[in-house]
Scaffold this active site. Structure first.
Site, PDB file in Angstrom:
ATOM      1  N   SER A   1       0.920  -0.977  -0.212  1.00 58.38           N
ATOM      2  CA  SER A   1       0.099  -0.250   0.085  1.00 58.38           C
ATOM      3  C   SER A   1       0.935   1.290   0.325  1.00 58.38           C
ATOM      4  O   SER A   1       2.328   1.326   0.539  1.00 58.38           O
ATOM      5  CB  SER A   1      -0.835   0.150   1.196  1.00 58.38           C
TER       6      SER A   1
ATOM      7  N   TYR B   1      -2.348  -1.532  10.373  1.00 55.05           N
ATOM      8  CA  TYR B   1      -1.881  -1.209   9.818  1.00 55.05           C
ATOM      9  C   TYR B   1      -0.527  -1.075   8.153  1.00 55.05           C
ATOM     10  O   TYR B   1      -0.234  -1.423   7.443  1.00 55.05           O
ATOM     11  CB  TYR B   1      -3.232  -0.656   8.285  1.00 55.05           C
TER      12      TYR B   1
END
Length: 253
Positions: free
Chosen positions: A146, A159
């Protein structure tokens, strides 16, 4: 002449296949001639994905597996070995986040995010690579990271850590598996809208240097590039697909 299918005679495994980017990846690879193995922890969503493909006359082999549970991963790959006898491409797309201030984030929540996103990616890569070594066909493994591995908003610690770990894992595994002709690469998606694209505001699009929000198809194209056998000189790298947002300096006007 008919359309030459890009992944004819390839077997592709995709985790997180029940929704979002994973669902579109399943459809895209199947339509390009691949035998697709779809993996998701949500059986209903997985069956919905498979039903779409079956309506088009395309088969998808489904496994309901939560990749945060290591005891489920090895048996799945053993079954794939028995049923398919080959595995060419793996896309480690399964992932989740828990958005809490670091003062409030529980250790069990931290572990669940890291175990799903990072450990799950490692275990699926390792078990897939064992099969690829056995088949002596080489292979391509793509790990979904990401842009949050590179930059952050508040309350994204678990995350961000998992996605940053995926980038480091990617280049480590690329080096370790190179002699087996197994390529390992990562993709860092930015804002990829998996809901109602037409509901986005103009300001959502305009803040991107590319002047639009991303679509799952943008990630499909990146996966096609990285998994194309002709691109066997590309390994250990990360491909940022974000409309230029990580290169844009942000100041208050």
């Amino acid at each position: 002449m008919g359309h030459k299918q890009m992944f004819q005679d390839h077997t592709v495994l995709i985790t997180g296949a029940g929704a979002g980017i994973g669902k579109v990846l399943v459809q895209s690879y199947a339509r390009e001639g691949a035998c697709v193995i779809a993996v998701d922890r949500d059986q209903q969503k997985l069956e919905e994905t498979a039903a779409i493909m079956e309506a088009e006359g395309l088969d998808v082999l489904c496994y309901t597996v939560d990749v945060s549970k290591p005891e489920l991963i090895e048996p799945m790959f053993s079954d794939i070995d028995e049923k398919q006898g080959k595995l060419d491409i793996v896309i480690n797309n399964a992932g989740l986040g828990i958005w809490k201030h670091p003062f409030d984030l529980g250790l069990d929540e931290w572990d669940y995010v890291l175990n799903t996103n990072l450990r799950g990616t490692f275990l699926c890569t390792r078990e897939a690579a064992k099969l690829m070594r056995k088949y002596k066909r080489g292979g391509s493994i793509i790990n979904m990271s990401s842009t949050r591995a590179l930059m952050s908003e508040p309350n994204s610690e678990a995350y961000a850590a998992s996605k940053g770990g995926i980038l480091a894992l990617t280049h480590a595994m690329a080096v370790s598996l190179g002699k087996e002709r197994i390529r390992v690469n990562a993709i860092c998606p930015g804002w990829i809208e998996t809901g109602e694209y037409n509901d986005l505001r103009q300001v959502d699009h305009d803040q991107h240097p590319a002047h639009r929000v991303g679509r799952p198809e943008d990630i499909v194209k990146a996966c096609f590039y990285l998994s194309d056998p002709d691109n066997d000189f590309v390994t250990g790298t990360q491909l940022v697909v974000d409309g230029g947002m990580t290169r844009k300096m942000m100041y208050e006007e």
